[in-house]
Scaffold this motif. Structure first.
Motif, mmCIF file in Angstrom:
data_model
loop_
_atom_site.group_PDB
_atom_site.id
_atom_site.type_symbol
_atom_site.label_atom_id
_atom_site.label_comp_id
_atom_site.label_asym_id
_atom_site.label_seq_id
_atom_site.Cartn_x
_atom_site.Cartn_y
_atom_site.Cartn_z
ATOM 1 N N ARG A 12 0.832 -1.206 0.000
ATOM 2 C CA ARG A 12 0.000 0.000 0.000
ATOM 3 C C ARG A 12 0.866 1.256 0.000
ATOM 4 N N ALA A 13 1.901 1.278 0.812
ATOM 5 C CA ALA A 13 2.784 2.448 0.857
ATOM 6 C C ALA A 13 3.488 2.644 -0.488
ATOM 7 N N CYS A 14 4.000 1.561 -1.077
ATOM 8 C CA CYS A 14 4.668 1.660 -2.383
ATOM 9 C C CYS A 14 3.689 2.112 -3.460
ATOM 10 N N GLY A 15 2.470 1.577 -3.414
ATOM 11 C CA GLY A 15 1.452 1.988 -4.381
ATOM 12 C C GLY A 15 1.151 3.471 -4.281
ATOM 13 N N TYR A 16 1.067 3.964 -3.056
ATOM 14 C CA TYR A 16 0.808 5.395 -2.869
ATOM 15 C C TYR A 16 1.992 6.224 -3.361
ATOM 16 N N ALA A 19 1.874 6.309 -7.085
ATOM 17 C CA ALA A 19 0.786 7.162 -7.572
ATOM 18 C C ALA A 19 1.142 8.643 -7.433
ATOM 19 N N VAL A 20 1.774 8.999 -6.326
ATOM 20 C CA VAL A 20 2.211 10.392 -6.133
ATOM 21 C C VAL A 20 3.278 10.741 -7.161
ATOM 22 N N TRP A 21 4.243 9.849 -7.340
ATOM 23 C CA TRP A 21 5.336 10.094 -8.286
ATOM 24 C C TRP A 21 4.794 10.308 -9.703
ATOM 25 N N ARG A 22 3.782 9.531 -10.048
ATOM 26 C CA ARG A 22 3.194 9.619 -11.386
ATOM 27 C C ARG A 22 2.091 10.674 -11.487
ATOM 28 N N ASP A 23 1.800 11.363 -10.388
ATOM 29 C CA ASP A 23 0.723 12.365 -10.326
ATOM 30 C C ASP A 23 -0.630 11.780 -10.723
ATOM 31 N N GLU A 24 -0.931 10.585 -10.205
ATOM 32 C CA GLU A 24 -2.188 9.900 -10.485
ATOM 33 C C GLU A 24 -3.154 10.150 -9.325
ATOM 34 N N ASP A 123 22.467 6.512 -4.072
ATOM 35 C CA ASP A 123 22.977 6.840 -5.398
ATOM 36 C C ASP A 123 21.855 6.887 -6.430
ATOM 37 N N ALA A 124 20.620 6.707 -5.987
ATOM 38 C CA ALA A 124 19.475 6.674 -6.901
ATOM 39 C C ALA A 124 19.227 8.039 -7.527
ATOM 40 N N THR A 125 18.678 8.002 -8.734
ATOM 41 C CA THR A 125 18.258 9.218 -9.427
ATOM 42 C C THR A 125 16.748 9.160 -9.602
ATOM 43 N N GLU A 126 16.186 10.213 -10.159
ATOM 44 C CA GLU A 126 14.745 10.220 -10.404
ATOM 45 C C GLU A 126 14.323 9.059 -11.303
ATOM 46 N N ASN A 127 15.199 8.635 -12.196
ATOM 47 C CA ASN A 127 14.891 7.496 -13.064
ATOM 48 C C ASN A 127 14.827 6.179 -12.290
ATOM 49 N N ASP A 128 15.368 6.158 -11.092
ATOM 50 C CA ASP A 128 15.395 4.945 -10.274
ATOM 51 C C ASP A 128 14.207 4.813 -9.332
ATOM 52 N N VAL A 129 13.379 5.859 -9.233
ATOM 53 C CA VAL A 129 12.286 5.838 -8.254
ATOM 54 C C VAL A 129 11.333 4.672 -8.514
#
Length: 149
Positions: A12-16, A19-24, A123-129
């Motif tokens: 549930r936390a990952c799904g949220y 969804a926030v990251w994708r602006d859904e 070391d993550a970037t936005e592409n790694d989220v």
């Protein structure tokens, strides 16, 4: 160290977060709903952040299984006084204090802060989220199908 999160709570936390990251907005609204007695999403987010912090920061400090006691003590002391660890604790304590009564807007702020935090301490970037969230999701699924894992 905190108890491991239930796999469903991690999902549930990952799904949220996704969804926030994708602006859904529809998905975020759905993932905010919870039944009486269920843990609010904002609390799950801070629990996940704390779990990640507890897994990531010791490794970054060089702490690993099998260390001699004197090396472990020195590494633990170094980690305890490390500014990144100290700021991490302050951030997580603040978010955890706000989470139980967080509004939907505040829950989104907590999610975005958590994503930014994870990017800043790794070391993550936005592409790694999204791949990072998928890795967390897969680990939770694995744990739910094999609780000894």
């Amino acid at each position: 160290m905190t108890d491991p999160m239930a796999p469903d709570d991690v999902l549930r936390a990952c799904g949220y977060l996704e969804a926030v990251w994708r602006d859904e907005e529809t998905d975020t609204a759905a993932l905010l709903r919870h039944e009486p007695g269920e843990t609010p999403t904002a609390v799950l987010l801070t629990d996940l952040g704390e779990s990640i912090m507890q897994q990531l920061l010791p490794g970054q400090a060089g702490i690993h299984d099998g260390m001699p006691d004197h090396e472990l003590a020195a590494a633990a002391e170094k980690m305890r006084t490390d500014p990144t660890v100290q700021v991490s604790r302050v951030l997580l304590e603040t978010l955890k204090a706000l989470a139980p009564t967080a509004t939907p807007d505040q829950t989104e702020i907590i999610a975005r802060a958590l994503i930014s935090y994870l990017l800043s301490i790794s070391d993550a970037t936005e592409n790694d989220v999204l791949p990072m969230l998928d890795t967390l999701r897969q680990a939770a699924i694995q744990r739910s199908s094999d609780p000894s894992a």
